[in-house]
Design an enzyme around this catalytic site. Structure first.
Site, PDB file in Angstrom:
ATOM      1  N   SER A  31     -56.820  24.291  -7.724  1.00 21.14           N
ATOM      2  CA  SER A  31     -56.538  25.358  -6.757  1.00 21.14           C
ATOM      3  C   SER A  31     -55.327  25.100  -5.867  1.00 21.14           C
ATOM      4  CB  SER A  31     -57.758  25.606  -5.881  1.00 21.14           C
ATOM      5  OG  SER A  31     -58.739  26.276  -6.628  1.00 21.14           O
ATOM      6  N   LYS A  75     -52.515  27.429  -6.336  1.00 19.16           N
ATOM      7  CA  LYS A  75     -52.534  28.783  -5.773  1.00 19.16           C
ATOM      8  C   LYS A  75     -51.444  28.972  -4.715  1.00 19.16           C
ATOM      9  CE  LYS A  75     -57.436  29.411  -6.779  1.00 19.16           C
ATOM     10  NZ  LYS A  75     -58.813  29.156  -6.354  1.00 19.16           N
ATOM     11  N   TYR A  98     -53.252  31.181 -16.029  1.00 21.76           N
ATOM     12  CA  TYR A  98     -53.939  30.631 -14.853  1.00 21.76           C
ATOM     13  C   TYR A  98     -54.499  29.233 -15.136  1.00 21.76           C
ATOM     14  CZ  TYR A  98     -57.570  30.076 -11.278  1.00 21.76           C
ATOM     15  OH  TYR A  98     -58.382  29.574 -10.290  1.00 21.76           O
ATOM     16  N   TYR A 134     -61.344  26.831   1.524  1.00 17.26           N
ATOM     17  CA  TYR A 134     -62.399  27.806   1.188  1.00 17.26           C
ATOM     18  C   TYR A 134     -63.298  28.086   2.372  1.00 17.26           C
ATOM     19  CZ  TYR A 134     -60.527  26.960  -3.304  1.00 17.26           C
ATOM     20  OH  TYR A 134     -59.659  26.834  -4.326  1.00 17.26           O
ATOM     21  N   VAL A 185     -60.464  21.525  -7.117  1.00 20.79           N
ATOM     22  CA  VAL A 185     -61.685  20.873  -7.620  1.00 20.79           C
ATOM     23  C   VAL A 185     -61.438  19.584  -8.395  1.00 20.79           C
ATOM     24  CG1 VAL A 185     -63.327  22.792  -7.709  1.00 20.79           C
ATOM     25  CG2 VAL A 185     -61.771  22.408  -9.624  1.00 20.79           C
TER      26      VAL A 185
END
Ligand code: DON
Length: 309
Positions: free
Chosen positions: A65, A68, A193, A245, A263
């Site tokens: 992530s 991102k 992705y 998050y 992760v």
């Protein structure tokens, strides 16, 4: 790499490492399960070129992530702020990173922010290029520029492992395609992705990316503007509000350092105007953030008074 081991940092790493037994290595992407639970390392990179490290900072892991943040910067460079934020919001969620729930209650089904999976999928869908290869090549070029490391590439085993098991991410895409937020072929988007998430780096690379963001998008060594300052500001702000998050609020209070987790156990952090931080510790807490990494950043922030607030 010119990075010295720092004894004080090493002591913090050893103290934080004790917490790694309390977490778990991610297993929903099967290839991530190979990671070693007790690994924990840290690199600090300053705008004046100074670099400090503690632990095995050469160890490689995937961005997950953390990618991102970089994909968002590229999509805004490609499409402009208005177009990007027509399709993805700017608000934090109190939900887990892969949640589908809010998509059904928001009208239109626009993801709340680019740091959750739904939002990140929309953002990757907006990277310019005529093929996956070209889009990915452009993202890799940005990573090469920010890290000053052109050897960075994709861990194809991790990418394949995620591609084969990304049922939830496919669901998010199909849902959003139905509502006109995602366009084009979903399988191609999932390939892009998952490959973006599988870009393989070290803590040292993360720290240098953080340093460039801390320095408002400009490489202090070459004076080259890699990202416009406005885009650096946008992504840093998302790191504060949504980067950890549904633990972002607590993290802002306890640590106060703009950060983005993945992760794999990666955390990209930065302290404006001069410091980038890279952390790797694959043992995760229940929210999917590195358990040792969060502890380490908390200790680091307290010891050196790094909270931006
Ligand atoms: O889409 C996924 O599930 C992963 N490729 C990335 C998720 C992730 O890193 C969440 N981080 N805490």
């Amino acid at each position: 790499m010119d990075c010295e081991t720092d004894e004080e940092l090493l002591e913090l790493v050893e103290r934080a490492r004790k917490y790694t037994d309390q977490g778990k290595v991610a297993s929903y992407i099967p290839a991530l399960e190979r990671a070693e639970q007790n690994d924990l390392s840290l690199a600090l990179y300053y705008t004046d070129g100074k670099c400090l490290k503690a632990g095995d900072v050469e160890k490689k892991f995937t961005l997950q992530s953390v990618s991102k943040v970089l994909a968002l910067a590229l999509a805004i460079m490609d499409r402009g702020e208005n177009e990007v934020f027509q399709k993805v919001g700017m608000e934090p969620t109190g939900d887990p990173f892969n949640s589908i729930a809010k998509l059904e209650t928001q009208i239109p089904a626009k993801p709340l922010n680019p740091m959750i999976n739904a939002g990140a999928l929309v953002v990757s869908n907006m990277i310019s290029g005529t093929s996956i290869h070209e889009k990915l090549g452009r993202l890799l070029a940005l990573v090469h520029d920010m890290t000053n490391n052109s050897s960075i590439d994709i861990d194809l085993e991790v990418a394949k492992s995620e591609f084969e098991t990304a049922h939830l991410n496919r669901s998010l895409c199909y849902f959003m395609k139905q509502h006109g937020i995602v366009e084009g072929d979903v399988e191609e988007l999932i390939e892009l992705y998952t490959k973006q998430c599988a870009i393989q780096v070290t803590c040292y690379d993360l720290a240098r990316i953080g340093m460039i963001l801390a320095n408002k998008g400009t490489d202090p060594k070459t004076k080259r503007k890699i990202l416009p300052e406005r885009i650096a500001t946008i992504v840093k702000t998302f790191m504060v509000t949504c980067g950890m998050y549904n633990a972002s609020g607590e993290f802002a209070i306890q640590v106060g350092i703009p950060s983005k987790s993945g992760v794999s156990g990666a955390i990209l952090s930065l302290v404006p105007p001069s410091l980038g931080i890279g952390v790797y510790g694959p043992s995760l807490n229940e929210k999917g953030n590195s358990i040792g990494g969060v502890k380490l950043l908390e200790m680091l922030s307290q010891r050196y008074d790094l909270s931006i607030f």
